[in-house]
Design a protein around this motif. Structure first.
Motif, PDB file in Angstrom:
ATOM      1  N   VAL A 251     -10.692   4.799 -17.059  1.00 22.58           N
ATOM      2  CA  VAL A 251     -10.638   4.119 -15.767  1.00 22.58           C
ATOM      3  C   VAL A 251     -11.407   4.905 -14.708  1.00 22.58           C
ATOM      4  CG1 VAL A 251      -8.477   5.178 -14.991  1.00 22.58           C
ATOM      5  CG2 VAL A 251      -9.058   2.883 -14.226  1.00 22.58           C
TER       6      VAL A 251
ATOM      7  N   THR B 119     -10.007  -1.491  -2.290  1.00 23.72           N
ATOM      8  CA  THR B 119     -11.130  -0.822  -2.944  1.00 23.72           C
ATOM      9  C   THR B 119     -10.939  -0.764  -4.454  1.00 23.72           C
ATOM     10  OG1 THR B 119     -10.086   1.339  -2.684  1.00 23.72           O
ATOM     11  CG2 THR B 119     -11.609   0.671  -0.948  1.00 23.72           C
ATOM     12  N   GLY B 120     -11.959  -0.262  -5.112  1.00 15.43           N
ATOM     13  CA  GLY B 120     -11.904   0.006  -6.544  1.00 15.43           C
ATOM     14  C   GLY B 120     -11.669  -1.239  -7.380  1.00 15.43           C
TER      15      GLY B 120
ATOM     16  N   MET C   3      -7.094   9.351  -6.017  1.00 17.27           N
ATOM     17  CA  MET C   3      -6.406   8.207  -6.599  1.00 17.27           C
ATOM     18  C   MET C   3      -6.493   7.011  -5.684  1.00 17.27           C
ATOM     19  SD  MET C   3      -2.344   7.925  -6.645  1.00 17.27           S
ATOM     20  CE  MET C   3      -2.445   8.413  -4.964  1.00 17.27           C
ATOM     21  N   LEU C   4      -6.528   7.271  -4.377  1.00 14.14           N
ATOM     22  CA  LEU C   4      -6.383   6.160  -3.449  1.00 14.14           C
ATOM     23  C   LEU C   4      -7.526   5.172  -3.536  1.00 14.14           C
ATOM     24  CD1 LEU C   4      -4.764   7.965  -0.479  1.00 14.14           C
ATOM     25  CD2 LEU C   4      -3.775   6.911  -2.488  1.00 14.14           C
ATOM     26  N   SER C   5      -8.680   5.632  -3.852  1.00 16.37           N
ATOM     27  CA  SER C   5      -9.675   4.627  -4.159  1.00 16.37           C
ATOM     28  C   SER C   5     -10.112   4.844  -5.589  1.00 16.37           C
ATOM     29  CB  SER C   5     -10.860   4.725  -3.220  1.00 16.37           C
ATOM     30  OG  SER C   5     -11.051   6.055  -2.842  1.00 16.37           O
ATOM     31  N   MET C   6      -9.857   3.856  -6.383  1.00 20.58           N
ATOM     32  CA  MET C   6     -10.282   3.959  -7.773  1.00 20.58           C
ATOM     33  C   MET C   6     -11.786   3.958  -7.765  1.00 20.58           C
ATOM     34  SD  MET C   6     -10.506   1.438 -10.811  1.00 20.58           S
ATOM     35  CE  MET C   6     -12.202   1.327 -10.410  1.00 20.58           C
ATOM     36  N   MET C   7     -12.345   5.027  -8.214  1.00 16.46           N
ATOM     37  CA  MET C   7     -13.765   5.182  -7.978  1.00 16.46           C
ATOM     38  C   MET C   7     -14.482   5.454  -9.271  1.00 16.46           C
ATOM     39  SD  MET C   7     -13.222   7.561  -4.708  1.00 16.46           S
ATOM     40  CE  MET C   7     -12.111   8.552  -5.595  1.00 16.46           C
ATOM     41  N   GLU C   8     -15.672   5.007  -9.292  1.00 23.11           N
ATOM     42  CA  GLU C   8     -16.539   5.345 -10.395  1.00 23.11           C
ATOM     43  C   GLU C   8     -17.151   6.694 -10.051  1.00 23.11           C
ATOM     44  OE1 GLU C   8     -16.771   3.500 -12.888  1.00 23.11           O
ATOM     45  OE2 GLU C   8     -16.191   1.504 -12.281  1.00 23.11           O
TER      46      GLU C   8
ATOM     47  N   GLY D 101      -5.766   0.969  -3.271  1.00 24.98           N
ATOM     48  CA  GLY D 101      -6.843   1.918  -3.547  1.00 24.98           C
ATOM     49  C   GLY D 101      -7.542   1.623  -4.848  1.00 24.98           C
ATOM     50  N   GLY D 102      -6.990   0.705  -5.655  1.00 21.92           N
ATOM     51  CA  GLY D 102      -7.636   0.354  -6.918  1.00 21.92           C
ATOM     52  C   GLY D 102      -6.713   0.577  -8.100  1.00 21.92           C
ATOM     53  N   ALA D 103      -7.318   0.800  -9.243  1.00 20.14           N
ATOM     54  CA  ALA D 103      -6.533   0.969 -10.463  1.00 20.14           C
ATOM     55  C   ALA D 103      -5.709   2.257 -10.390  1.00 20.14           C
ATOM     56  CB  ALA D 103      -7.453   1.009 -11.677  1.00 20.14           C
TER      57      ALA D 103
ATOM     58  N   TYR E 121       0.823  -1.208   0.000  1.00 16.81           N
ATOM     59  CA  TYR E 121       0.000   0.000   0.000  1.00 16.81           C
ATOM     60  C   TYR E 121       0.860   1.261   0.000  1.00 16.81           C
ATOM     61  CZ  TYR E 121      -3.688   3.295   1.057  1.00 16.81           C
ATOM     62  OH  TYR E 121      -4.551   4.345   0.982  1.00 16.81           O
TER      63      TYR E 121
ATOM     64  N   GLY F 149      -0.259   4.194  -2.979  1.00 15.29           N
ATOM     65  CA  GLY F 149      -1.564   3.695  -2.543  1.00 15.29           C
ATOM     66  C   GLY F 149      -1.855   2.276  -3.000  1.00 15.29           C
TER      67      GLY F 149
END
Lengths: 282, 337
Positions: B240, A204-205, B1-6, A164-166, A128, A132
């Motif tokens: 993305v 996440t994500g 960025m930390l959570s890839m979010m929609e 955190g995802g992509a 992490y 992230g």
């Protein structure tokens, strides 16, 4: 005696949550107690008072899960080529440089061969602390290679997620890693090789929307943030406060999205037990 | 960025603006078109009126082509979100016959943000899966702005398995700003639903042709886009995270969406250059929203060609090719000593 206690109870209400005393002492974000760092480390970085699970880095994870802290790292030399030449307030290339320097890793992943209670396994552990734990082309490729290696050697694989995802700075390339890894997992599944997904804080994500949720067993550490959309985004979308404990491991367990919530010190025996069940005697 | 979010706020940003689109040339076009209508209504005024109309029409088409070739990533995003752009069912109506919708995930409910069904494509039985947006307020809410819940993805998978069982090809149409980022969606496992689709689509033993017809919003788009052929309409975008989402995280300022759109490389041309899609479907001059019939015709041709190229492949070969495609895609890394 009593006034001592009251005072210390008020001491910590100001300032940032993440402030930590340098060196020997650490403040727990869960119970706000000051913990002696060595106590914390001896307890696998779980608060001895409130059992809050602190984030740990990928190497510490491998050390905890693999016998005698012995393992062999593979595919550790992949580096991103910054395909989009992405620049926001800072250039992605400089973010990569900084992350490499800070973590000593080349990207947010470590693949390793090792033994878990004597049984050879493959572990892919996400870091992490590296941007992230975000997933770009390198993380996608490394995890895919770990899965392919597991198929080739017919060894169980454990993927420890912390991400955190992509990775936005690799745009749609990072999105395509979801498809790539999931396709590899389809082959792993067809080969009937065990895959245990361990979700840690946070997951996440795009990671939740791909391999983290595709284990034969999906297990999580207590209190980990796990979700598809981040809580802030959800709050903005539905315009209301989210319930306490939303998107934490226990919440997901209650909603049927996890097979178990396993405290850190029981993680290794839990995985060993599951692999006993899954691996047929040769 | 930390959570890839929609990340998406339909009411706050892009969608609201597209109604009175920021494209200046678009407004100029509207002006000329109004002029044409006026000329047409002034019959018998002068002998050269028909020629004038003809000239103006010519100018309209030239202008549209010119505009289309110069659009930047953000302008294309606006086009991709244009409320008059054809949606999945607009294409279904024009390209397919005998459409028969299949509802529900057999678990929780029917999600109207994804439509699934049987249809005939030039006489051949096929399955269609696509995200569905809507134009008026009531319908938009009904379709949840084209943002599916987990049960939508589970319905899609269930229907694709029907296609596999009866050996029928699958067409999917992607048009979503993203999987819905809501409380109930999380409770019911949005992440798991998408992940499951990615894994299962990778091994469906029938040909799959996906077209991104409008907005390809992240995991919510990919969840029905693991296909043998992935096409993008000329003005579609695939990313993305939404440009607004990226801007508010990376620039800490959602108004930097044009910079974010450019930086993320989200247009059909970009994706083609990155090797992430298999083809670009041309649109009528000015964009698909200007002429639904012609847009459908162009898509029809592309679908026919792409299906023809893969439909005779035996299943093992089809799956191997699909696997290799995604396996070797987007490999932007190097080995450092």
């Amino acid at each position: 005696m009593t006034w001592f206690k009251r005072q210390s109870g008020h001491l910590d209400t100001s300032g940032e949550k993440k402030v930590r005393t340098e060196g020997l002492w650490v403040k727990c974000e869960g119970c706000r107690q000051i913990i002696w760092k060595k106590d914390l480390e001896d307890n696998l970085n779980v608060c001895p008072q409130c059992a809050k699970h602190f984030r740990i880095d990928a190497r510490a994870r491998l050390a905890q899960l693999l016998d005698d802290d012995l393992y062999e790292v593979f595919d550790s030399n992949l580096v991103s080529t910054d395909p989009l030449k992405f620049v926001d307030l800072k250039a992605y290339s400089s973010r990569l440089q900084a992350a490499k320097k800070d973590t000593g890793l080349k990207d947010a992943i470590i693949n390793a061969h090792g033994k878990l209670n004597g049984r050879p396994i493959i572990i892919s552990a996400m870091a992490y602390s590296f941007i992230g734990g975000s997933m770009g082309a390198v993380v996608g490729e490394a995890i895919t290679r770990a899965i392919e290696k597991a198929i080739e050697l017919r060894r169980p694989i454990v993927i420890v997620s912390a991400s955190g995802g992509a990775r936005m700075m690799e745009g749609v390339i990072s999105l395509m890693q979801l498809a790539k890894i999931s396709a590899a997992l389809a082959r792993l599944d067809a080969a009937k090789i065990p895959y245990i997904s361990v979700l840690t804080d946070p997951t996440t994500g795009g990671v939740t929307a791909s391999f983290a949720m595709l284990g034969d067993l999906n297990i999580a550490e207590p209190g980990a943030l796990i979700g598809f959309a981040g809580p802030r985004v959800i709050e903005q979308t539905i315009r209301q406060k989210l319930p306490v404990g939303f998107q934490r491991s226990e919440f997901l367990l209650e909603h049927g999205m996890l097979d178990a919530v396993v405290p850190r010190k029981e993680l290794k025996p839990y995985i060993a037990r599951a692999l006993d069940f899954m691996v047929q005697a040769a | 960025m930390l959570s890839m979010m929609e990340e998406h706020h339909p009411k706050k940003n892009g969608n609201k603006r597209t109604g009175n689109s920021g494209l200046k040339a678009q407004q100029e076009l509207v002006r000329i078109e109004a002029q044409i209508t006026r000329l047409q209504s002034m019959q018998g005024q002068s002998g050269d009126t028909p020629q004038q109309i003809e000239r103006l029409n010519q100018r309209v088409n030239d202008l549209r082509r010119e505009v289309a070739s110069q659009l930047n990533a953000w302008e294309r995003t606006e086009l991709a979100r244009h409320p008059q752009r054809p949606y999945t069912l607009d294409y279904v109506e024009r390209i397919f016959t005998d459409w028969s919708e299949i509802h529900g995930d057999r678990g929780f409910r029917d999600d109207p943000a994804i439509v699934c069904g049987m249809a005939r494509f030039h006489g051949e039985e096929v399955i269609i899966v696509g995200q569905q947006k809507a134009r008026d307020a009531k319908q938009r809410i009904y379709r949840n702005f084209g943002m599916p819940h987990p049960e939508g993805y589970r319905k899609a998978l269930r229907v694709m398995k029907i296609a596999e069982k009866f050996k029928r090809p699958i067409f999917t149409f992607v048009d979503t700003d993203g999987a819905y980022p809501g409380l109930h969606a999380e409770e019911r496992g949005q992440g798991e639903a998408i992940a499951r689709n990615l894994l299962e689509m990778a091994r469906l033993e029938v040909p799959i042709v996906t077209t991104v017809i409008g907005v390809g919003g992240s995991g919510g788009a990919l969840a029905i886009a693991v296909a043998d052929r992935v096409l993008m309409m000329e003005n579609a975008v695939y990313s993305v995270i939404s440009p607004e989402g990226c801007a508010s995280i990376m620039w800490r300022d959602p108004t930097k969406k044009d910079l974010a759109a450019e930086a993320m490389k989200i247009t059909a041309k970009d994706l083609s250059a990155l090797g992430c899609i298999d083809g670009i479907v041309p649109e009528p001059p000015g964009g698909a929203h200007t002429d639904h019939a012609q847009a459908a015709e162009l898509l029809n041709t592309a679908l026919q060609q792409n299906l023809a190229a893969i439909k005779h492949l035996p299943a093992p070969e089809l799956l191997e090719t699909r696997y290799r495609k995604f396996r070797d895609m987007a490999q932007f890394f190097e080995v450092e000593a």
